[in-house]
Structure formats: C-alpha cells, structure tokens
Write a protein that holds these residues in place. Structure first.
Motif, PDB file in Angstrom:
ATOM      1  N   ASP A 156       0.879  -1.174   0.000  1.00 39.48           N
ATOM      2  CA  ASP A 156       0.000   0.000   0.000  1.00 39.48           C
ATOM      3  C   ASP A 156       0.914   1.221   0.000  1.00 39.48           C
ATOM      4  OD1 ASP A 156      -2.433  -1.517   0.527  1.00 39.48           O
ATOM      5  OD2 ASP A 156      -1.696  -1.761   2.551  1.00 39.48           O
ATOM      6  N   PRO A 199      -5.073  -4.292   5.389  1.00 37.34           N
ATOM      7  CA  PRO A 199      -5.891  -3.318   6.121  1.00 37.34           C
ATOM      8  C   PRO A 199      -6.120  -3.818   7.551  1.00 37.34           C
ATOM      9  CG  PRO A 199      -6.972  -4.043   4.082  1.00 37.34           C
ATOM     10  CD  PRO A 199      -5.815  -4.938   4.303  1.00 37.34           C
ATOM     11  N   ARG A 256      -9.753   2.683   2.843  1.00 34.26           N
ATOM     12  CA  ARG A 256      -8.304   2.721   2.561  1.00 34.26           C
ATOM     13  C   ARG A 256      -7.900   1.590   1.618  1.00 34.26           C
ATOM     14  NH1 ARG A 256      -6.762   6.378   6.345  1.00 34.26           N
ATOM     15  NH2 ARG A 256      -7.822   6.111   8.330  1.00 34.26           N
ATOM     16  N   THR A 299      -6.292  10.960   0.820  1.00 28.86           N
ATOM     17  CA  THR A 299      -7.381  10.216   1.464  1.00 28.86           C
ATOM     18  C   THR A 299      -8.580  11.126   1.722  1.00 28.86           C
ATOM     19  OG1 THR A 299      -5.674   8.894   2.518  1.00 28.86           O
ATOM     20  CG2 THR A 299      -7.898   8.639   3.378  1.00 28.86           C
ATOM     21  N   ASP A 306     -12.107   2.777   8.989  1.00 30.22           N
ATOM     22  CA  ASP A 306     -11.975   3.224   7.593  1.00 30.22           C
ATOM     23  C   ASP A 306     -11.211   2.227   6.727  1.00 30.22           C
ATOM     24  OD1 ASP A 306     -13.386   5.594   7.783  1.00 30.22           O
ATOM     25  OD2 ASP A 306     -11.648   6.663   8.599  1.00 30.22           O
ATOM     26  N   SER A 360      -5.998   1.772  -2.149  1.00 27.60           N
ATOM     27  CA  SER A 360      -4.780   1.069  -2.612  1.00 27.60           C
ATOM     28  C   SER A 360      -5.073   0.272  -3.872  1.00 27.60           C
ATOM     29  CB  SER A 360      -4.295   0.041  -1.593  1.00 27.60           C
ATOM     30  OG  SER A 360      -3.960   0.626  -0.417  1.00 27.60           O
TER      31      SER A 360
END
Ligand code: GLA
Length: 638
Positions: free
Chosen positions: A252, A275, A285, A431, A281, A289
């Motif tokens: 990532d 993750p 996220r 983000t 979140d 990625s």
C-alpha cells in the motif's frame, strides 16, 4: 509482451504464499490435497528459500523444489516462482559483510532477520543474479510455472559506501559535473559547496537538518537502484523464457519506490495489502490502494498477491478478520480490477517470526472456520470467472470518470524536513479527497500529473507541492480543453529541483486558478478556522490556511475572523472551456464532501448507483456491478 492473462488462463487466480521448505515432505502431499479442496490454482513458492536452494556458494539443492513443483503440477496448481533474493542466507553476509545494509547512522544491519542486503553491493548483485539465473535455467519451462515473482516488497534503503559510489554516478548523470550539482543542491547555503566527487555522500547522520535536495535525490536514487536490482533479475529469468509474465509485489502507499516507474518495468502489477480489521476506515483505505494498483497498470488487471486470511502478526494488536471479512475484501479487489486473490500464507508457520500470522490453513488445521471460509471463497471465485451465459469479470476494465493525481516526487518533497507544517502528510491529503467519493460510490482512478487526463470528467489534485513544467502545462491544458479540476492547498510551491517559485503561488497555475497566494499559514493543532460560504454552507477548517487574493476567480468561501479575516478559502475560475477550483485550506470532512458533491454535479460525474444505504460500496467492473456491504446488520436494496 506477456501479461497477467498468460497466468490466469481463463480463471481468476486463487491461493497464497507457499513455504514448503518449512515443512517435512509428508506435509506436502496433504498441502496439495487441501489446496485442491479449497480451489487453489496458484501458489507463490520460494520467496524466502535462498538458503534452502543454495546452502553455500556454488552448491544448489533443487531436489526438494523439483518434488514440490512436480506435486503441484500433478494437482493442477500453478506456481508463481519467486527469485529468493529478498532474504540472502547468512553465508552471504558472513563472507561479504559489505552486502549488509547500513543505516544513515552508519550501523550495519546484520543477518538473522530478512531484507538484509545492500542493493549496490557488487557481491549481492552477483549472488542474486547467480541464484535467479540458476532457478530460471531449471524451471523456466516447467509446466507448473505461471509467472515470476521477483524479490519481495522492495524497499531496503542503504547508506553505505557502495551506495555512495553509485549515488555519485546517478548524480553525475543528472547534473553533469560538480558545478551542476552545486547549483542544483544550492550548496551556497550553509557553506556546503563540494570540490570533489569523493566528498559527496548519501544523507547520513548530521549535526543538524540536511540539504533538502540531497535528501530528495537520495530517495529518488534508492527507488532507482532497487529498480536496477529488479530489472537485473527480471532480465535474467526472462532470458530463459520470454513468454512467462513477471511481477513484483508493491505495498500500500509506499514512498520508497516510485510506483509509476516500477509498474512500467513489470508485465503486470501486484499488491500486498493488510488493512487493519480494527480500523473503521479500513475498507475505504483498501479500496484506495486497489484503485492505485489498477491505475499503475494503466487500467489492466492486477493481482492481489498478499493479504492475510486472519491476523497480521506485525501489528501491535493483531486482531483476526471477523467471519466474512476476508471474502468481502477479496471481492473488493476483484471489483476494483484484480484478476486474482492470493494470501500470505498457505499454511501457518509453526516457527519463526511469523508464527502468529494468519494463514489459509491456520494452526487449528483444516477443521477450522478460516479454512472453511477459504474453501467457500475458492468456489465463489471460480464461479465469478465466468459462468456459462453470464459474462465474467476476468480481464474486464473498471470505468472511472474521476482521476486523482498521484506523484511520488511531490509526495517526498512535501514531507521533507523543515516544511511549514510537520504534520502535513501527502497520503492524508489524497485520502481526504478519496474518502467522500468512495462513500458516494464514485469510482476514481489515480493518474500521473503529466499523463493523459482527457478521458476524465474531473481531475482532483489534493496536493501537488512540487511540480514539473510538463505537469504544470498538462493540468492547464486539461482545464483549457473543458475539464474540471480541483486543487488543494500548498500546491505549486517548488520545481523538481526543490527551488521555490517566486512571485506567489501556486507558481505556474496562478492564471489557471485566478488566484495568488502570498503566504502559507499553517495553523497550530487545535486551532479552528471559521469559513463562511453561502454556496457550500459555513464550515470549519484546520491545520492549514493561506494568505490568498482572488485574481479573476470567483470567491466561493471566505475565512471569517482572526488574522486571515476575509481571505478567500475556496475559489472557482472559468478557464478556457473548463473550470478550476482552488481550496486554500483543509475543510472538515463534511464540508469537503459538500464541495465535491457540488463539483461532481457540475462535471456530470455520477455514482455507480445512486441512493445506496451507508456502508454499501458499489463498483462496476465490465458488465457487472459489485455491491459490497461493509457495515454490520442487514440492508435492503430496492
Ligand atoms: C509481507 C511479506 C510477507 C509476509 C507478510 C506478513 O507482505 O511480503 O512475506 O511477511 O508481509 O504480513
């Protein structure tokens, strides 16, 4: 050129890292039996097997790998064969201590872990080439071989004398001679002028803050020197059979390796992603990625190379994935363009640093929740590959009307020492813009600042502190030709040589944006900026503000109160046949959502499906729409 389609051969890939060298041969047959039960069709073998393959210089022990690949082939399971060069055996470091990486503190990192190599050390380069070449000579035409996996998660930065030597070569190619280097690095500041190449060093421990361009150039160099290692091994294995596709696994958001440059050197892109199941979140996220991977590969299918079926043992609190979560995040990868879902790892290690890491076959064995879920996922992916009469997803593209500019140089530069706000983090900026669009089910690509943008209705530049002439012209031309652009603060501040633009910011985009920034105004933690806007509604902002002046742009929001009272905070400017917005602060999430809603409506950007309940993600891939429910409980869709 081969591609991922040469490895998938009509099926979504499913499997994981397989480390048979950790197990006695009796287990191998059971592994293959269980892999078949789970629907596994690809395993990554040999990532950390250098010592098992070459116990000493000049002696190879391929017998066990012959057996393993034979068993896998008989079981119909393909192999991603890794060059084992991410973890040299102790004999290399012992015989050639100069292959061990040195930190900026001058201390060598010893063997006993992994990744202990200096990418510039001739002895490492030689040894890596020898083992890769021997592996390829033996297996490049093996019927189980589907792809080459070069190294693993490239990212080791070394600061030793070998690297110093190569860095000088890199600099002399970039700047010509010492005069060029002195001019570029601004060595007139603080009496840093270099009179001899031998004086030029990687950034090491210094008395006080170092030269910013020395730091930035070293980051660029590290990415390039690691890429040289990758390409040397790539070329070594390719020479034996050019039809086998080649990849390496990205992480990532990772600053050390420039994704655009690296992706261009691979046949397809792969991702390792972990993750945190405790992060509310995480799904957003993870989606981000995955969209980056698809974008790095130019929209072509990519491979999810690693994820944990359970816990990631390197986390301070390694909570496993709850039931169903691995399936959900796997489907998210497929929805966002992956043509395969692999894991780290197949069978949980009983020993070693990763003994607490999740696995497809966990310590509890195949009679377990995790293995049952793995089997169900294997079945589902096989169905998704294309049921008769139903179009499959394999190979299909993911349409997106929005592009977010992602630039490694700008990322590294904005996070250099002694920038105005030490908490201004590049990925946070991306983000903040990505999150509301993800929640609204608007699919985003990521794009180069100097790449083609014409196909997008909307281009977002949450931050582009450092900007090349090509990128400046590209974004201007995009708006001129009718595009809609939103640019965030602290953009257009310096050129790629880290020279600050004079005459106001955003340096090359003042005409485009119809704005001039005179001063950057970072805010202390806890300070809240009040911003008034009839159009967007009043909102709060934090962390960053600017002393701005509208020069042709329409003011959409103004700061209210304090030193910056009345200064424009959001501006909109018609330019050519397009529209450019400038957001000179960091609005609270709800306000940024409203702003992006507004911009999307103006630019005719629509969600994949409107009106979905919160927590439901929708992504179109090919002829299908994936609906992924990330919250607890049931939702009803009408
Ligand atoms: C990385 C590595 C793997 C493994 C996992 C554990 O992704 O590539 O070898 O160590 O982390 O999470």
């Amino acid at each position: 050129m081969p591609g991922l389609e040469d490895a998938t051969r009509g099926r979504l890939l499913f499997g994981g890292d397989y480390n048979p060298e950790q197990w006695p041969p009796e287990v191998w047959a059971e592994d293959v039996r269980l892999m078949r039960e789970a629907g596994v069709n690809l395993v990554t073998v040999g990532v950390f097997a250098w010592a098992a393959l070459q116990p000493e210089p000049g002696r190879f022990t391929f017998g066990w790998l012959d057996t393993v690949l034979g068993l896998l082939d008989e079981g119909g399971i393909g192999v991603a064969l890794a060059t084992p060069t991410a973890s040299p055996p102790p004999w290399l470091g012992h015989r050639h201590p100069d292959t061990l990486p040195q930190g900026p503190d001058g201390v060598r990192r010893l063997y006993g872990s992994r990744n202990q190599y200096c990418p510039s050390a001739p002895a490492y380069r030689r040894a890596a080439r020898v083992v890769s070449d021997a592996l390829a000579a033996r297996y490049a035409h093996h019927p189980a071989l589907r792809m080459w996996h070069i190294g693993n998660e490239y990212g080791t930065a070394c600061h030793c004398d070998h690297c110093a030597q190569r860095f000088r070569g890199w600099l002399s190619r970039r700047y010509g001679d010492l005069d060029g280097l002195n001019a570029a690095w601004g060595t007139a500041v603080w009496s840093q002028r270099y009179g001899d190449w031998a004086e030029v060093l990687p950034p090491r421990r210094m008395q006080y803050v170092g030269n910013p361009l020395q730091d930035l150039d070293y980051q660029r160099f590290v990415s390039d020197v690691l890429l040289e290692c990758f390409t040397a091994e790539r070329d070594a294995v390719r020479a034996h059979n050019p039809a086998v596709p080649i990849t390496t696994n990205f992480m990532d958001f990772y600053r050390h390796t420039d994704g655009w440059r690296w992706a261009a050197a691979e046949d397809f892109v792969s991702l390792d992603t972990y993750p945190d199941p405790n992060d509310p979140d995480a799904a957003m996220r993870a989606a981000m990625s995955k969209d980056v991977m698809r974008s790095l590969g130019g929209g072509r299918p990519w491979l999810l190379m690693e994820q944990s079926p359970g816990a990631a043992s390197w986390r301070p609190v390694a909570t496993p994935k709850r039931p169903g979560l691995n399936r959900l995040w796997s489907m998210q990868a497929v929805a966002r363009g992956a043509d395969g879902v692999l894991h780290f790892q197949w069978r949980a290690s009983r020993q070693g640093a990763e003994r607490a890491h999740g696995a497809m076959v966990p310590h509890a064995g195949h009679d377990s929740r995790v293995f049952r879920e793995i089997c169900a996922l294997g079945r589902e992916l096989a169905e998704l590959s294309g049921m008769p009469g139903v179009p499959g997803v394999l190979g299909a593209g993911v349409p997106a009307d929005v592009a977010i500019v992602l630039d490694w140089d700008a990322w590294r530069a904005v996070e250099l020492d002694h920038q105005p706000h030490h908490g201004f983090r590049y990925v946070d900026r991306l983000t903040e813009y990505y999150a509301p669009l993800w929640r609204a089910n608007v699919t985003c690509d990521f794009a180069r600042a100097d790449g083609p943008l014409g196909g997008y209705r909307l281009v977002l530049v949450p931050n582009l502190y450092q900007v090349s002439a090509a990128a400046a012209a590209n974004l201007t031309a995009y708006v001129q030709a009718g595009g809609t652009l939103v640019m965030g603060p602290f953009s257009g501040v310096a050129d790629p040589g880290e020279r600050v633009f004079t005459g106001g910011w955003p340096g090359p985009w003042q005409d485009l944006l119809g704005v001039r920034v005179e001063e950057h105004w970072p805010l202390p933690d806890g300070e809240r900026l009040d911003v008034a806007s009839a159009e967007l509604g009043d909102f709060a902002a934090a962390t960053w503000a600017e002393w701005t002046e509208a020069r042709g742009a329409q003011v959409v929001a103004r700061i209210r109160g304090g030193t910056l009272d009345g200064r424009p905070a959001v501006l909109r400017h018609r330019y050519g046949t397009g529209t450019a917005w400038y957001v000179a602060t960091l609005p609270e999430p709800e306000a940024l959502r409203r702003l992006l809603d507004r911009v999307c409506a103006d630019a005719a950007v629509r969600p994949v499906l409107p009106g979905l309940p919160p927590g439901v993600e929708a992504v179109r891939r090919g002829d299908r729409i994936f609906l992924l429910h990330h919250d607890d409980g049931r939702v009803e869709l009408r």
